[in-house]
Design a protein around this motif. Sequence first.
Motif, PDB file in Angstrom:
ATOM      1  N   ILE A   9       0.930  -1.292  -0.117  1.00  0.00           N
ATOM      2  CA  ILE A   9       0.127  -0.059   0.061  1.00  0.00           C
ATOM      3  C   ILE A   9       0.960   1.264  -0.115  1.00  0.00           C
ATOM      4  O   ILE A   9       1.363   1.450   1.122  1.00  0.00           O
ATOM      5  N   THR A  10       0.935   2.105  -1.401  1.00  0.00           N
ATOM      6  CA  THR A  10       2.091   2.999  -1.206  1.00  0.00           C
ATOM      7  C   THR A  10       1.435   4.361  -1.126  1.00  0.00           C
ATOM      8  O   THR A  10       2.204   5.108  -0.852  1.00  0.00           O
ATOM      9  N   HIS A  11       0.070   4.347  -1.277  1.00  0.00           N
ATOM     10  CA  HIS A  11      -0.403   5.891  -1.067  1.00  0.00           C
ATOM     11  C   HIS A  11      -2.067   5.552  -0.918  1.00  0.00           C
ATOM     12  O   HIS A  11      -2.708   4.761  -1.671  1.00  0.00           O
ATOM     13  N   ARG A  12      -2.645   6.426  -0.220  1.00  0.00           N
ATOM     14  CA  ARG A  12      -3.790   6.325   0.207  1.00  0.00           C
ATOM     15  C   ARG A  12      -4.441   7.720   0.453  1.00  0.00           C
ATOM     16  O   ARG A  12      -3.682   8.659   1.302  1.00  0.00           O
ATOM     17  N   GLU A  13      -5.481   8.233  -0.292  1.00  0.00           N
ATOM     18  CA  GLU A  13      -5.953   9.688   0.058  1.00  0.00           C
ATOM     19  C   GLU A  13      -7.253   9.572   0.121  1.00  0.00           C
ATOM     20  O   GLU A  13      -8.020   8.812  -0.818  1.00  0.00           O
ATOM     21  N   GLU A  14      -7.943  10.246   1.226  1.00  0.00           N
ATOM     22  CA  GLU A  14      -9.271  10.307   1.326  1.00  0.00           C
ATOM     23  C   GLU A  14      -9.729  11.855   1.217  1.00  0.00           C
ATOM     24  O   GLU A  14      -9.190  12.517   1.988  1.00  0.00           O
ATOM     25  N   LEU A  15     -10.756  12.181   0.484  1.00  0.00           N
ATOM     26  CA  LEU A  15     -11.155  13.549   0.477  1.00  0.00           C
ATOM     27  C   LEU A  15     -12.779  13.435   0.687  1.00  0.00           C
ATOM     28  O   LEU A  15     -13.330  12.337   0.144  1.00  0.00           O
ATOM     29  N   GLN A  16     -13.319  14.545   1.527  1.00  0.00           N
ATOM     30  CA  GLN A  16     -14.761  14.782   1.822  1.00  0.00           C
ATOM     31  C   GLN A  16     -15.059  16.117   1.268  1.00  0.00           C
ATOM     32  O   GLN A  16     -14.363  17.062   1.026  1.00  0.00           O
ATOM     33  N   ASN A  17     -16.303  15.932   0.643  1.00  0.00           N
ATOM     34  CA  ASN A  17     -16.965  17.226   0.170  1.00  0.00           C
ATOM     35  C   ASN A  17     -17.518  17.993   1.268  1.00  0.00           C
ATOM     36  O   ASN A  17     -18.519  17.490   1.817  1.00  0.00           O
ATOM     37  N   PRO A  18     -16.919  19.093   1.643  1.00  0.00           N
ATOM     38  CA  PRO A  18     -17.315  19.856   2.907  1.00  0.00           C
ATOM     39  C   PRO A  18     -18.709  20.397   2.623  1.00  0.00           C
ATOM     40  O   PRO A  18     -19.561  20.802   3.389  1.00  0.00           O
ATOM     41  N   ALA A  19     -19.071  20.720   1.175  1.00  0.00           N
ATOM     42  CA  ALA A  19     -20.369  21.444   0.764  1.00  0.00           C
ATOM     43  C   ALA A  19     -21.224  20.477   0.152  1.00  0.00           C
ATOM     44  O   ALA A  19     -22.038  20.854  -0.595  1.00  0.00           O
ATOM     45  N   ARG A  20     -21.138  19.279   0.817  1.00  0.00           N
ATOM     46  CA  ARG A  20     -21.968  18.154  -0.046  1.00  0.00           C
ATOM     47  C   ARG A  20     -23.500  18.307   0.118  1.00  0.00           C
ATOM     48  O   ARG A  20     -24.111  17.836  -0.666  1.00  0.00           O
ATOM     49  N   GLU A  21     -23.959  19.056   1.052  1.00  0.00           N
ATOM     50  CA  GLU A  21     -25.337  19.356   1.133  1.00  0.00           C
ATOM     51  C   GLU A  21     -25.880  20.515   0.113  1.00  0.00           C
ATOM     52  O   GLU A  21     -26.828  20.585  -0.141  1.00  0.00           O
ATOM     53  N   LEU A  35      -1.969   0.356  -4.966  1.00  0.00           N
ATOM     54  CA  LEU A  35      -1.142  -1.039  -4.430  1.00  0.00           C
ATOM     55  C   LEU A  35      -0.240  -1.422  -5.290  1.00  0.00           C
ATOM     56  O   LEU A  35      -0.248  -1.338  -6.582  1.00  0.00           O
ATOM     57  N   SER A  36       0.820  -1.712  -4.709  1.00  0.00           N
ATOM     58  CA  SER A  36       1.898  -2.327  -5.624  1.00  0.00           C
ATOM     59  C   SER A  36       2.579  -3.490  -5.070  1.00  0.00           C
ATOM     60  O   SER A  36       2.632  -3.650  -3.576  1.00  0.00           O
ATOM     61  N   SER A  37       3.025  -4.639  -5.652  1.00  0.00           N
ATOM     62  CA  SER A  37       3.684  -5.736  -5.301  1.00  0.00           C
ATOM     63  C   SER A  37       3.075  -6.313  -3.942  1.00  0.00           C
ATOM     64  O   SER A  37       3.315  -6.708  -2.974  1.00  0.00           O
ATOM     65  N   VAL A  38       1.588  -6.839  -4.124  1.00  0.00           N
ATOM     66  CA  VAL A  38       0.793  -7.595  -3.547  1.00  0.00           C
ATOM     67  C   VAL A  38       0.422  -8.809  -3.836  1.00  0.00           C
ATOM     68  O   VAL A  38      -0.220  -8.808  -5.123  1.00  0.00           O
ATOM     69  N   HIS A  39       0.191  -9.813  -3.223  1.00  0.00           N
ATOM     70  CA  HIS A  39      -0.254 -11.133  -3.637  1.00  0.00           C
ATOM     71  C   HIS A  39      -1.688 -11.575  -2.672  1.00  0.00           C
ATOM     72  O   HIS A  39      -1.210 -11.426  -1.465  1.00  0.00           O
ATOM     73  N   CYS A  40      -2.624 -11.723  -2.970  1.00  0.00           N
ATOM     74  CA  CYS A  40      -3.888 -11.781  -2.463  1.00  0.00           C
ATOM     75  C   CYS A  40      -4.433 -13.346  -2.729  1.00  0.00           C
ATOM     76  O   CYS A  40      -4.527 -13.654  -3.892  1.00  0.00           O
ATOM     77  N   SER A  41      -4.966 -13.963  -1.808  1.00  0.00           N
ATOM     78  CA  SER A  41      -5.638 -15.137  -2.301  1.00  0.00           C
ATOM     79  C   SER A  41      -7.116 -14.990  -1.592  1.00  0.00           C
ATOM     80  O   SER A  41      -7.410 -14.759  -0.404  1.00  0.00           O
ATOM     81  N   LEU A  42      -7.879 -15.607  -2.629  1.00  0.00           N
ATOM     82  CA  LEU A  42      -9.455 -15.312  -2.207  1.00  0.00           C
ATOM     83  C   LEU A  42     -10.148 -16.548  -2.439  1.00  0.00           C
ATOM     84  O   LEU A  42     -10.294 -17.229  -3.526  1.00  0.00           O
ATOM     85  N   ASP A  43     -10.920 -16.799  -1.291  1.00  0.00           N
ATOM     86  CA  ASP A  43     -11.769 -18.331  -1.555  1.00  0.00           C
ATOM     87  C   ASP A  43     -13.150 -17.643  -1.492  1.00  0.00           C
ATOM     88  O   ASP A  43     -13.513 -16.470  -1.328  1.00  0.00           O
TER      89      ASP A  43
END
Length: 190
Positions: A9-21, A35-43
């Motif tokens: 997980i190289t970068h994460r950015e979260e933004l909220q709209n302050p004037a959403r109403e 995401l980079s260089s990640v191996h996931c197994s999913l059942d």
Amino acid sequence: MSEASRQGITHREELQNPARELSHAVPDMSIHGCLSSVHCSLDLEHYQLIRGLLENNLGEPFEDFLRPYNLQDPSSYTVLSGDVYTSMSFLVDMMDVSLELLDSPTHTEDKRSLARFDFMKSKLLFESFSNGSKSVNLVSHSLLAYDTRCKGPNKSPGRAAGGRHNVFDCILQPSKTGTNRATLQLELHY
């Protein structure tokens, strides 16, 4: 996700709209991750959990107590005006991410690999809208897909040595003759 190596997980950015109403020019909430260089197994069990989160939890409206009493409910706004806007956007850039699909018919058997997808350069976008609809888009510029049912120590029953095997292990791969690195290989919309 089971057995995921989470070094990427190289970068994460979260933004909220302050004037959403007041304005819906941008999503109420926007999350962008890499995401980079990640191996996931999913059942199947973990797939159902993730799908349930996407369908039932992710992108649901925020609690009413967060909205000032004098502003209109977003779902009422959509019904009255007919305008549909993006309430949540979740974008993941994937570089060198592997997803292995596993099968485990019974709890006593070991999980067997069914397929592996190597997302070398891809983007996954999940959006939820004010009218309750949701959208999932996968855009890939470089993707490898492998049929792994007959590989390794956990081969499927009836496929012992000398049994049926895959003629083509790699089912999907980028063009080897293409000179344009920005070529689109796969685009899925749901």
